[in-house]
Design a protein around this motif. Structure first.
Motif, PDB file in Angstrom:
ATOM      1  N   HIS A   1       0.829  -1.208   0.000  1.00  0.00           N
ATOM      2  CA  HIS A   1       0.000   0.000   0.000  1.00  0.00           C
ATOM      3  C   HIS A   1       0.863   1.257   0.000  1.00  0.00           C
ATOM      4  CE1 HIS A   1       0.155   2.015   3.997  1.00  0.00           C
ATOM      5  NE2 HIS A   1       0.895   0.972   4.207  1.00  0.00           N
ATOM      6  N   HIS A   2       0.311   2.283  -0.590  1.00  0.00           N
ATOM      7  CA  HIS A   2       0.993   3.569  -0.641  1.00  0.00           C
ATOM      8  C   HIS A   2       0.042   4.615  -0.084  1.00  0.00           C
ATOM      9  CE1 HIS A   2       3.800   1.565  -3.303  1.00  0.00           C
ATOM     10  NE2 HIS A   2       2.793   1.204  -4.050  1.00  0.00           N
ATOM     11  N   LEU A   3      -0.802   4.173   0.803  1.00  0.00           N
ATOM     12  CA  LEU A   3      -1.953   4.998   1.145  1.00  0.00           C
ATOM     13  C   LEU A   3      -1.752   5.888   2.365  1.00  0.00           C
ATOM     14  CD1 LEU A   3      -4.701   2.303   0.647  1.00  0.00           C
ATOM     15  CD2 LEU A   3      -4.014   4.102  -0.933  1.00  0.00           C
ATOM     16  N   CYS A   4      -0.968   5.415   3.289  1.00  0.00           N
ATOM     17  CA  CYS A   4      -0.959   6.158   4.543  1.00  0.00           C
ATOM     18  C   CYS A   4       0.451   6.476   4.979  1.00  0.00           C
ATOM     19  CB  CYS A   4      -1.726   5.422   5.618  1.00  0.00           C
ATOM     20  SG  CYS A   4      -1.575   3.654   5.551  1.00  0.00           S
ATOM     21  N   ALA A   5       1.197   7.080   4.055  1.00  0.00           N
ATOM     22  CA  ALA A   5       2.596   7.383   4.318  1.00  0.00           C
ATOM     23  C   ALA A   5       2.761   8.342   5.492  1.00  0.00           C
ATOM     24  CB  ALA A   5       3.237   7.981   3.085  1.00  0.00           C
ATOM     25  N   SER A   6       1.751   9.151   5.730  1.00  0.00           N
ATOM     26  CA  SER A   6       1.903  10.152   6.776  1.00  0.00           C
ATOM     27  C   SER A   6       1.648   9.567   8.167  1.00  0.00           C
ATOM     28  CB  SER A   6       0.949  11.318   6.524  1.00  0.00           C
ATOM     29  OG  SER A   6      -0.360  10.810   6.542  1.00  0.00           O
TER      30      SER A   6
ATOM     31  N   PRO B   1       4.675   2.891   7.335  1.00  0.00           N
ATOM     32  CA  PRO B   1       5.130   3.890   6.377  1.00  0.00           C
ATOM     33  C   PRO B   1       4.833   3.461   4.940  1.00  0.00           C
ATOM     34  CG  PRO B   1       6.976   2.761   7.395  1.00  0.00           C
ATOM     35  CD  PRO B   1       5.762   2.258   8.070  1.00  0.00           C
ATOM     36  N   ASN B   2       4.947   4.406   4.037  1.00  0.00           N
ATOM     37  CA  ASN B   2       4.768   4.131   2.611  1.00  0.00           C
ATOM     38  C   ASN B   2       5.653   2.949   2.213  1.00  0.00           C
ATOM     39  OD1 ASN B   2       3.805   4.483   0.062  1.00  0.00           O
ATOM     40  ND2 ASN B   2       4.898   6.395  -0.369  1.00  0.00           N
ATOM     41  N   ASN B   3       5.187   2.213   1.195  1.00  0.00           N
ATOM     42  CA  ASN B   3       5.944   1.075   0.694  1.00  0.00           C
ATOM     43  C   ASN B   3       6.077  -0.060   1.703  1.00  0.00           C
ATOM     44  OD1 ASN B   3       7.264  -0.180  -1.456  1.00  0.00           O
ATOM     45  ND2 ASN B   3       9.271   0.322  -0.586  1.00  0.00           N
TER      46      ASN B   3
HETATM   47  C1  LIG Z   1       4.403   6.228  -1.738  1.00  0.00           C
HETATM   48  O1  LIG Z   1       5.231   5.435  -2.589  1.00  0.00           O
HETATM   49  C2  LIG Z   1       4.825   5.434  -3.944  1.00  0.00           C
HETATM   50  C3  LIG Z   1       5.690   4.411  -4.697  1.00  0.00           C
HETATM   51  O2  LIG Z   1       7.028   4.484  -4.271  1.00  0.00           O
HETATM   52  C4  LIG Z   1       4.931   6.859  -4.510  1.00  0.00           C
HETATM   53  O3  LIG Z   1       4.479   6.868  -5.854  1.00  0.00           O
HETATM   54  C5  LIG Z   1       4.035   7.787  -3.671  1.00  0.00           C
HETATM   55  O4  LIG Z   1       4.195   9.116  -4.086  1.00  0.00           O
HETATM   56  C6  LIG Z   1       4.397   7.685  -2.192  1.00  0.00           C
HETATM   57  N1  LIG Z   1       3.399   8.428  -1.415  1.00  0.00           N
HETATM   58  C7  LIG Z   1       3.740   9.302  -0.487  1.00  0.00           C
HETATM   59  C8  LIG Z   1       2.591  10.003   0.188  1.00  0.00           C
HETATM   60  O5  LIG Z   1       4.889   9.508  -0.147  1.00  0.00           O
END
Ligand SMILES: *[C@@H]1O[C@H](CO)[C@@H](O)[C@H](O)[C@H]1NC(C)=O
Ligand SMILES: *[C@@H]1O[C@H](CO)[C@@H](O)[C@H](O)[C@H]1NC(C)=O
Ligand SMILES: *[C@@H]1O[C@H](CO)[C@@H](O)[C@H](O)[C@H]1NC(C)=O
Ligand SMILES: *[C@@H]1O[C@H](CO)[C@@H](O)[C@H](O)[C@H]1NC(C)=O
Ligand SMILES: *[C@@H]1O[C@H](CO)[C@@H](O)[C@H](O)[C@H]1NC(C)=O
Length: 447
Positions: free
Chosen positions: A98-103, A112-114
């Motif tokens: 998921h790349h949904l809730c990086a924050s 975290p993201n990724n």
């Molecule tokens: C999360 O990771 C994806 C793939 O690496 C990227 O495209 C996306 O911008 C990232 N999202 C954030 C909020 O950092």
């Protein structure tokens, strides 16, 4: 020359093996033993594992039909990690990237993201939500008395809404289902154990799990020895897989991870119930079938089976001069204790036999249920039949419903062995017959 080199190599290999066994006698356990208890309020069966660094005791509610372990990740541990997308952990967990809730700040439920997520499902409350895949150390006891550690145990973080409905002292749920990341499967593969686990569910006791575990789960090989020197013997039936996922949320295209058994009929006091044997089969939709559950506190029967079952039971009970009294919630069929003798296996009431196909489908075996597992004493002078009628509506998280869910009360003081490699179920029927109980496993023995 060549042969003396050979001998020399053999000799040093021998020394090496010998010394590694001596220094690491805990590296190859045969059997792991986990304590079980029953929570009075929730009627949940609870186990305890040691988790994180430093190791901390964590109580988990048992769910035979769940995919994995999940718990709150609001704890401190120097070995806690959240694996990245594409890691072996995410792939073995079959988790979504998921790349949904990086924050969202770790180690909350959303990493975290990724990183990857699963959908932990609380089967007690039928709630689910996304939770990060996480990894940390887990330690359990081996039957020979050592504490052994799996440094890379995979589980899922669970948000608070998924964990509600558990007892306040319980931090999560232990899934024992047919999944590579279920609690038994991970420990079996980490320690190279025989692909089996067994549960001996306790009845309610006043003791806490740390004072005196009332039941036991074995992972790996038997034998299953209980005091006083009882070597429990088992009868075998098959374990069936429902090809349709029964959890309804994650893994939609996958088979169910729950354990189903091939029931042919039910007998009450030795007489066949008038129910067509197709009533017990798993349909194409995934509905039907007979499954075993540690989540349902009592066995639940489909409405049609319930009617025939209770009518037959009441008829047999009345023939034994038992008299029906007003129902006591949540039960519907209750009797006075007058004219009911007590026996080693509980009150002398009509017996219930689950008639199951044997392992090679050449015949049947009977799982006999006596008063201790069929009747619930709700008052000094009232016993109620501990079998429930299924709810009309299906739940939010699953539309497929089993015909019969064999629940916890009927499993207590019975030993059930789930042989994952052979896909067979061993059952003991009541241990009370052998004058022992699930509480009689000697955790302090070093045998
Ligand atoms: C999360 O990771 C994806 C793939 O690496 C990227 O495209 C996306 O911008 C990232 N999202 C954030 C909020 O950092
Ligand atoms: C003993 O086993 C543990 C866990 O497998 C390992 O980390 C450790 O290095 C081993 N010790 C020896 C002396 O082999
Ligand atoms: C327990 O019973 C099993 C199966 O019958 C047998 O293989 C095993 O040797 C017995 N173990 C003990 C300690 O009696
Ligand atoms: C039930 O009660 C009747 C009348 O008291 C008696 O004749 C009969 O033997 C009793 N049956 C059983 C199974 O106890
Ligand atoms: C359990 O095993 C321990 C160690 O072998 C022994 O000292 C103890 O007496 C046993 N408990 C019972 C109740 O037999």
């Amino acid at each position: 020359m060549a042969s003396s080199l050979h001998l020399c190599l053999l000799f040093s290999l021998f020394l090496f093996l010998n010394s590694s066994i001596a220094q690491n006698s805990t590296a190859r356990p045969h059997t792991l033993v986990l304590p079980l208890t029953k929570d009075k309020q929730t009627l949940q069966y609870i186990t305890t594992i040691y988790h994180g660094t430093p190791l901390t005791a964590v109580n988990l509610a048992l769910d035979l039909g769940n995919h994995f372990v999940f718990m709150s990740c609001h704890y401190t541990s120097s070995t806690f990690t959240i694996p990245h997308c594409g890691s072996p952990q995410c792939s073995i967990a079959k988790a979504y990237c998921h790349h949904l809730c990086a924050s969202s700040s770790p180690p909350a439920f959303c990493g975290p993201n990724n990183t990857c997520v699963l959908l932990p499902l609380n089967s007690f409350t039928q709630t689910n939500d996304a939770g990060s895949v996480a990894e940390d150390a887990v330690a359990v006891r081996s039957a020979d008395g050592n504490v052994i550690t799996d440094p890379h145990f995979i589980f899922s973080c669970a948000p608070q809404d998924v964990l509600s409905g558990l007892d306040s002292g319980t931090q999560g749920i232990a899934g024992l289902g047919r999944s590579q990341i279920a609690l038994p499967s991970q420990l079996i593969s980490e320690f190279g154990l025989t692909q089996k686990f067994a549960v001996c569910l306790p009845e309610e006791t006043t003791m806490s799990i740390t004072q005196s575990p009332a039941g036991v789960m074995f992972i790996g090989n038997g034998p299953y020895m209980f005091l006083p020197n009882v070597n429990v013997s088992l009868i075998y039936t098959q374990l069936l897989t429902n090809p349709v996922s029964t959890s309804g949320t994650n893994f939609k295209k996958e088979a169910s991870v729950e354990y189903f058994i091939p029931m042919k009929s039910i007998k009450i006091n030795g007489k066949d119930l008038f129910v067509s044997s197709s009533s017990f089969e798993i349909h194409k939709s995934g509905s039907g079938g007979v499954k075993i559950s540690t989540v349902a506190p009592y066995t639940t029967l489909s409405r049609a089976i319930y009617k025939v079952f209770t009518n037959a039971f009441v008829k047999e009970a009345e023939a034994m001069n038992m008299s029906r009294v007003a129902a006591v919630e949540p039960f519907r069929v209750c009797f006075s204790t007058n004219n009911v003798l007590s026996t080693r296996v509980g009150p002398a009431v009509p017996t219930v036999d689950l008639v199951l196909e044997n392992v090679d489908s050449t015949g049947v075996v009977d799982w006999m249920i006596f008063g201790a597992n069929s009747m619930v004493q709700v008052k000094d002078d009232v016993l109620c039949l501990g079998f429930m009628k299924a709810n009309k509506k299906s739940t939010v998280t699953t539309k497929v419903k089993a015909a019969i869910v064999i629940g916890g009360y009927q499993l207590e003081n019975n030993l059930l062995e789930f042989d994952l490699a052979k896909s067979i179920l061993g059952f003991s029927s009541s241990l009370l017959f052998s004058q022992t109980t699930c509480a009689n496993y000697n955790f302090t023995s070093t045998a």
